[in-house]
Design an enzyme around this catalytic site. Sequence first.
Site, short mmCIF file in Angstrom:
data_model
loop_
_atom_site.label_atom_id
_atom_site.label_comp_id
_atom_site.label_asym_id
_atom_site.label_seq_id
_atom_site.Cartn_x
_atom_site.Cartn_y
_atom_site.Cartn_z
N HIS A 128 0.57 45.53 10.31
CA HIS A 128 1.84 45.37 10.22
C HIS A 128 2.83 45.76 11.26
O HIS A 128 3.78 46.39 11.15
CB HIS A 128 2.23 45.89 8.92
CG HIS A 128 1.61 45.56 7.77
ND1 HIS A 128 1.09 44.18 7.35
CD2 HIS A 128 0.87 46.16 6.61
CE1 HIS A 128 0.58 43.91 6.41
NE2 HIS A 128 0.55 45.20 5.79
N HIS A 162 5.98 42.61 1.74
CA HIS A 162 5.04 43.36 1.38
C HIS A 162 5.39 43.93 -0.32
O HIS A 162 5.02 45.14 -0.67
CB HIS A 162 4.62 44.42 2.19
CG HIS A 162 3.20 44.90 2.05
ND1 HIS A 162 2.81 45.76 0.87
CD2 HIS A 162 2.20 44.57 2.80
CE1 HIS A 162 1.39 45.99 1.13
NE2 HIS A 162 1.06 45.44 2.41
N GLU A 183 1.21 38.03 0.15
CA GLU A 183 1.91 37.73 1.30
C GLU A 183 1.62 36.41 1.81
O GLU A 183 0.72 36.20 2.41
CB GLU A 183 1.53 38.85 2.43
CG GLU A 183 1.83 40.20 1.92
CD GLU A 183 1.06 41.27 2.61
OE1 GLU A 183 1.53 41.88 3.57
OE2 GLU A 183 -0.26 41.46 2.43
#
Length: 394
Positions: A132, A206, A346
Amino acid sequence: MKTLTAIGTAIGAIAAVIALSNPAAAATAKRGSFGKLADGRAVASVTLANARGISATIVAYGAMLQSVVMPDRAGRKADVALGYDNLGDYLAKGQYFGGTVGRFANRLEAGRFRIDGQSFQTPVNDGKNSLHGGTVGFDKVLWDVVSVKNGPTASVTLRYVSPDGDQGYPGTMTVDATYSLDERNNLTIEYVATTDRATIANITNHAYWNLSGEGSSNGAMGHLVTIPAQTYLPTDAGAIPYGEFKPVAGTVFDFRTPHAVGDRVRDARDQQIVFGRGYDHNWVIGRDVTRDQHLMAKVYDPASGRGFELWSNQPGLQFYSGNFLDGTTHGKANRVYREGDAIVMEPQIFPNSPNQKGFPSARLDPGQTYRNVMTYRLSTGQTGANRTAAPKKR
């Protein structure tokens, strides 16, 4: 009795039409505050709300979706997004709850990628890999609120300018995150990014969903999930796809028809479930980013009647079944979050795309615009309140 039921249904439908046509019922955007950072900077919040009892709160720290309140089939409201009710907990143990993740969402093998023969290194923060965006990704910075608008579609736009070299990524990247809510119960998140130097981009949200209500004893394992994908991406033990497009047919990854998450999430006969401690994989919806949105997934909670369809222009859907919620996190109203208490979906480019031939390109050059638009078509199970329209072409 049937006559009375029919009358009630008709009244509900008429009320819904009136709500849609009444300007006074237009969605609203209300500014608020979510505390201050240690350096004194104020963290703004904006709550979007419509006349059907749905609201979404967006917080400038991490451009996060902090709350989504929905009525159930009986009209009882609950927050269905996991997270905290104060900034301090997000700073101490964010866990990506509702955060905007990037520059490259999901994983990069060894944190490395190449552009035009030059190697770049990002922080390794997930075993041997980068996750991420690195140790200080987009979910851990303060964004600026640049626009707040009321209905018929209420919205807030936040902006972050990521400098050249941020977390090892080349180029100054300007990112806008726009959240919007309309009277059709469409909650849309749109990410747009530009750069002044060749770089990579993969930005998504998220949010953790428990449609029975965050912290509910029901958890999310009873949620019925449909994913219109013929293949998924198996991974190594570090959750890095190795390039195979594996058919879902005959596997625990087949969600082409509705299945409860909990039915097969612990089936250790499949090594992929062992690697991920459940579902933490990318389903292949397409092979490239598209101009228009397409269906990514459907989720329905039989216990509450709440549900959503998720639409996006992205080729991949990372579906995560909350495998690492270990009971040490106390969320809103001091509820304990445990394994399986939420799911994450996602829309994105495939994990590790820059390092894998045959995967969609994550490259972003000057003059180009990166765009990920996702729409949650929320439904509440209430008569006359669920006729969501398909997302508009953009």
